[in-house]
Design a protein around this motif. Structure first.
Motif, PDB file in Angstrom:
ATOM      1  N   GLY A   4      -4.675  81.308   8.869  1.00 61.36           N
ATOM      2  CA  GLY A   4      -4.901  80.743  10.292  1.00 61.36           C
ATOM      3  C   GLY A   4      -4.911  81.835  11.349  1.00 61.36           C
ATOM      4  O   GLY A   4      -4.651  83.046  11.018  1.00 61.36           O
ATOM      5  N   THR A   5      -5.481  81.566  12.429  1.00 56.73           N
ATOM      6  CA  THR A   5      -5.683  82.456  13.445  1.00 56.73           C
ATOM      7  C   THR A   5      -5.369  81.375  14.888  1.00 56.73           C
ATOM      8  O   THR A   5      -5.495  80.299  14.982  1.00 56.73           O
ATOM      9  CB  THR A   5      -7.303  82.770  13.620  1.00 56.73           C
ATOM     10  OG1 THR A   5      -8.082  81.501  13.691  1.00 56.73           O
ATOM     11  CG2 THR A   5      -7.726  83.741  12.562  1.00 56.73           C
ATOM     12  N   GLY A   6      -5.355  82.235  15.904  1.00 57.87           N
ATOM     13  CA  GLY A   6      -4.923  81.592  17.052  1.00 57.87           C
ATOM     14  C   GLY A   6      -4.228  82.684  18.075  1.00 57.87           C
ATOM     15  O   GLY A   6      -4.335  83.778  17.851  1.00 57.87           O
ATOM     16  N   ALA A   7      -4.098  82.299  19.180  1.00 60.15           N
ATOM     17  CA  ALA A   7      -3.282  83.039  20.219  1.00 60.15           C
ATOM     18  C   ALA A   7      -2.002  83.631  19.714  1.00 60.15           C
ATOM     19  O   ALA A   7      -1.310  82.916  19.124  1.00 60.15           O
ATOM     20  CB  ALA A   7      -3.176  82.595  21.511  1.00 60.15           C
ATOM     21  N   PRO A   8      -1.780  84.955  19.781  1.00 61.23           N
ATOM     22  CA  PRO A   8      -0.141  85.505  19.381  1.00 61.23           C
ATOM     23  C   PRO A   8       0.775  84.794  19.766  1.00 61.23           C
ATOM     24  O   PRO A   8       0.960  84.253  20.936  1.00 61.23           O
ATOM     25  CB  PRO A   8      -0.446  87.067  19.784  1.00 61.23           C
ATOM     26  CG  PRO A   8      -1.787  87.153  20.054  1.00 61.23           C
ATOM     27  CD  PRO A   8      -2.441  85.923  20.516  1.00 61.23           C
ATOM     28  N   GLY A   9       1.649  84.128  18.651  1.00 60.39           N
ATOM     29  CA  GLY A   9       2.645  83.200  18.941  1.00 60.39           C
ATOM     30  C   GLY A   9       2.538  81.880  19.081  1.00 60.39           C
ATOM     31  O   GLY A   9       3.424  81.009  18.928  1.00 60.39           O
ATOM     32  N   ASP A  10       1.217  81.364  18.738  1.00 59.33           N
ATOM     33  CA  ASP A  10       0.973  79.953  18.454  1.00 59.33           C
ATOM     34  C   ASP A  10       1.335  79.430  17.462  1.00 59.33           C
ATOM     35  O   ASP A  10       1.259  80.042  16.328  1.00 59.33           O
ATOM     36  CB  ASP A  10      -0.826  79.643  18.790  1.00 59.33           C
ATOM     37  CG  ASP A  10      -1.110  79.705  20.204  1.00 59.33           C
ATOM     38  OD1 ASP A  10      -0.403  79.845  21.019  1.00 59.33           O
ATOM     39  OD2 ASP A  10      -2.428  79.536  20.249  1.00 59.33           O
ATOM     40  N   VAL A  11       2.004  78.269  17.400  1.00 59.60           N
ATOM     41  CA  VAL A  11       2.386  77.429  16.085  1.00 59.60           C
ATOM     42  C   VAL A  11       1.181  76.711  15.740  1.00 59.60           C
ATOM     43  O   VAL A  11       0.601  75.958  16.453  1.00 59.60           O
ATOM     44  CB  VAL A  11       3.513  76.528  16.540  1.00 59.60           C
ATOM     45  CG1 VAL A  11       3.896  75.809  15.357  1.00 59.60           C
ATOM     46  CG2 VAL A  11       4.698  77.314  17.020  1.00 59.60           C
ATOM     47  N   LEU A  12       0.748  77.220  14.378  1.00 58.61           N
ATOM     48  CA  LEU A  12      -0.633  76.490  13.847  1.00 58.61           C
ATOM     49  C   LEU A  12      -0.349  75.329  13.094  1.00 58.61           C
ATOM     50  O   LEU A  12      -1.484  74.959  12.893  1.00 58.61           O
ATOM     51  CB  LEU A  12      -1.202  77.806  12.869  1.00 58.61           C
ATOM     52  CG  LEU A  12      -1.410  79.307  13.638  1.00 58.61           C
ATOM     53  CD1 LEU A  12      -1.935  80.047  12.614  1.00 58.61           C
ATOM     54  CD2 LEU A  12      -2.319  78.984  14.924  1.00 58.61           C
ATOM     55  N   ASP A  13       0.697  74.986  12.746  1.00 66.69           N
ATOM     56  CA  ASP A  13       0.599  73.675  11.661  1.00 66.69           C
ATOM     57  C   ASP A  13       2.254  73.362  11.962  1.00 66.69           C
ATOM     58  O   ASP A  13       3.071  73.648  12.556  1.00 66.69           O
ATOM     59  CB  ASP A  13       0.236  73.763  10.517  1.00 66.69           C
ATOM     60  CG  ASP A  13       1.137  74.722   9.783  1.00 66.69           C
ATOM     61  OD1 ASP A  13       2.407  75.310   9.974  1.00 66.69           O
ATOM     62  OD2 ASP A  13       0.609  75.531   8.870  1.00 66.69           O
ATOM     63  N   ARG A  18      13.377  69.621  10.095  1.00 61.43           N
ATOM     64  CA  ARG A  18      14.004  68.140  10.191  1.00 61.43           C
ATOM     65  C   ARG A  18      14.677  67.878  11.719  1.00 61.43           C
ATOM     66  O   ARG A  18      14.466  66.503  11.965  1.00 61.43           O
ATOM     67  CB  ARG A  18      14.938  67.993   8.914  1.00 61.43           C
ATOM     68  CG  ARG A  18      14.156  67.625   7.659  1.00 61.43           C
ATOM     69  CD  ARG A  18      15.246  67.215   6.610  1.00 61.43           C
ATOM     70  NE  ARG A  18      16.007  68.042   5.991  1.00 61.43           N
ATOM     71  CZ  ARG A  18      15.826  68.910   5.057  1.00 61.43           C
ATOM     72  NH1 ARG A  18      14.467  68.657   4.254  1.00 61.43           N
ATOM     73  NH2 ARG A  18      16.433  69.540   4.695  1.00 61.43           N
ATOM     74  N   GLY A  19      15.325  68.883  12.067  1.00 70.26           N
ATOM     75  CA  GLY A  19      15.787  68.787  13.304  1.00 70.26           C
ATOM     76  C   GLY A  19      15.366  69.077  14.576  1.00 70.26           C
ATOM     77  O   GLY A  19      15.775  68.376  15.652  1.00 70.26           O
ATOM     78  N   ALA A  20      14.348  69.767  14.332  1.00 62.77           N
ATOM     79  CA  ALA A  20      13.705  70.298  15.464  1.00 62.77           C
ATOM     80  C   ALA A  20      12.028  70.577  15.191  1.00 62.77           C
ATOM     81  O   ALA A  20      11.657  71.857  15.111  1.00 62.77           O
ATOM     82  CB  ALA A  20      14.239  71.608  16.067  1.00 62.77           C
ATOM     83  N   PRO A  21      11.338  69.564  14.826  1.00 68.78           N
ATOM     84  CA  PRO A  21       9.971  69.823  14.529  1.00 68.78           C
ATOM     85  C   PRO A  21       9.301  70.442  15.569  1.00 68.78           C
ATOM     86  O   PRO A  21       9.392  70.421  16.706  1.00 68.78           O
ATOM     87  CB  PRO A  21       9.333  68.272  14.457  1.00 68.78           C
ATOM     88  CG  PRO A  21      10.167  67.374  15.160  1.00 68.78           C
ATOM     89  CD  PRO A  21      11.546  67.991  14.992  1.00 68.78           C
ATOM     90  N   LEU A  22       8.337  71.481  14.802  1.00 74.07           N
ATOM     91  CA  LEU A  22       7.375  72.302  15.985  1.00 74.07           C
ATOM     92  C   LEU A  22       5.896  72.280  15.385  1.00 74.07           C
ATOM     93  O   LEU A  22       5.803  72.730  14.394  1.00 74.07           O
ATOM     94  CB  LEU A  22       7.922  73.820  15.800  1.00 74.07           C
ATOM     95  CG  LEU A  22       9.216  74.294  16.593  1.00 74.07           C
ATOM     96  CD1 LEU A  22       9.527  75.771  16.481  1.00 74.07           C
ATOM     97  CD2 LEU A  22       8.941  73.872  18.081  1.00 74.07           C
ATOM     98  N   THR A  23       5.352  71.717  16.340  1.00 74.27           N
ATOM     99  CA  THR A  23       3.936  71.221  16.041  1.00 74.27           C
ATOM    100  C   THR A  23       3.037  72.066  17.416  1.00 74.27           C
ATOM    101  O   THR A  23       3.281  72.228  18.390  1.00 74.27           O
ATOM    102  CB  THR A  23       3.614  70.027  15.926  1.00 74.27           C
ATOM    103  OG1 THR A  23       4.025  69.305  17.057  1.00 74.27           O
ATOM    104  CG2 THR A  23       4.382  69.476  14.499  1.00 74.27           C
ATOM    105  N   PRO A  24       1.660  72.346  16.945  1.00 74.93           N
ATOM    106  CA  PRO A  24       0.654  72.847  18.052  1.00 74.93           C
ATOM    107  C   PRO A  24       0.894  71.705  19.034  1.00 74.93           C
ATOM    108  O   PRO A  24       0.998  70.620  18.721  1.00 74.93           O
ATOM    109  CB  PRO A  24      -0.497  72.811  17.322  1.00 74.93           C
ATOM    110  CG  PRO A  24      -0.216  72.932  16.056  1.00 74.93           C
ATOM    111  CD  PRO A  24       1.054  72.257  15.678  1.00 74.93           C
TER     112      PRO A  24
END
Length: 311
Positions: free
Chosen positions: A259-268, A300-306
């Motif tokens: 994957g690629t993106g801006a540095p620090g980006d959550v990709l999935d 499960r407790g703190a979902p992180l998505t783009p």
């Protein structure tokens, strides 16, 4: 004939060497270690070092001097009439009078392939620098910083999945076996010493807190090695965005990801994070004030998505 030894060490890393020397019949006349420090839940109880705990279990006298520079401390050391001193992560500089006291000198177990990574944090620095291998060496000590002549060495590959804790746990028993073999050679009069090369000298400076912040702008492999080199302590960290002040998040284990993106980006949704070149996937982490956990439990407790970005 077994040697009469003084053992000098403090943390868990030193314990296997003490146990192996005792198990192989050497007489450990005394153990030198750092003085107990306050610890426990409220920091009110004095906590002996891991080496002190094992020495007392084995019935070996324990000494915890604050300094070895006084005539009294040096005379006490000489009076032990040791053939050699074995030093493993003791944490105190040995003056010349101490180095000269044992019949055959003082021998240090160092967790690097000298002359690379002389100094305080060789395990962390080897991983952080992207080294392909590490190892342990037995060195006859002089007054320099890990500059003494080398007797024996063992090498160990460093994989990208290894944390500082993993490498520590692999090198400790390897070093214990190496020191036992070195003392066997000394006992037989066949231990050969070789001067360190002047080429390839590097210094493993103590880890500073300011180094622990993750720079997502670096290539993925460098980010991974930075994270693993500081795991579990002090722990490489980033900032988790949210309402109010950003929360600090320690990352303890990761792997390379696509994957690629801006540095620090959550990709999935599975914690793939973009770096300056490539990406990593977080496998284990720790929130401030919480226990370490698997990434799957965290999600499960703190979902992180783009389009979330880690600071």
């Amino acid at each position: 004939m077994p040697l009469r030894l003084i053992f000098m060490g403090t943390p868990d890393f030193a314990v296997p060497t003490l146990l192996e020397l005792a198990a192989h019949g050497h007489e450990v006349a005394a153990v030198y270690t750092r003085a107990p420090k306050p610890g426990g839940r409220r920091g009110l109880q004095l906590q002996p070092t891991p080496v002190e705990n094992e020495a007392r279990r084995l019935g070996i006298p324990v000494l915890t001097p604050k300094t070895l520079k006084t005539p009294e401390a040096q005379e006490e050391f000489r009076a032990l009439d040791a053939d050699a001193a074995v030093v493993v992560a003791y944490g105190m500089i040995l003056p010349q009078a101490i180095l000269d006291a044992p019949r055959y000198g003082c021998f240090n177990l160092h967790a690097s392939l000298l002359p690379r990574w002389r100094g305080a944090a060789p395990i962390n620095r080897a991983i952080m620098a992207g080294d392909a291998e590490s190892g342990v060496m037995v060195m006859k000590m002089d007054v320099g910083l890990d500059t003494g002549d080398v007797a024996m060495a063992e090498r160990l590959p460093i994989s990208d999945s290894m944390t500082a804790s993993d490498l520590h746990d692999a090198l400790a028993p390897l070093g214990a076996d190496l020191m036992v073999r070195a003392m066997g050679g000394l006992e037989r009069g066949g231990l050969q010493l070789k001067k360190q090369s002047e080429d390839g000298v590097t210094y493993a400076a103590k880890i500073e807190k300011a180094e622990a912040r993750i720079d997502w702008g670096k290539p993925a492999h460098a980010v991974l090695r930075h994270i693993h080199g500081l795991s579990p302590f002090p722990g490489a960290w980033c900032e988790l965005p949210g309402e109010g002040e950003p929360a600090r998040l320690k990352i303890l284990r990761c792997e390379l990801a696509r994957g690629t993106g801006a540095p620090g980006d959550v990709l999935d949704g599975n914690l793939a994070i973009a770096c300056g070149d490539g990406a990593i996937r977080i496998l284990e982490l720790q929130r401030a004030g919480k226990a370490p956990m698997k990434a799957s439990d965290f999600l499960r407790g703190a979902p992180l998505t783009p389009p979330v970005r880690l600071g």
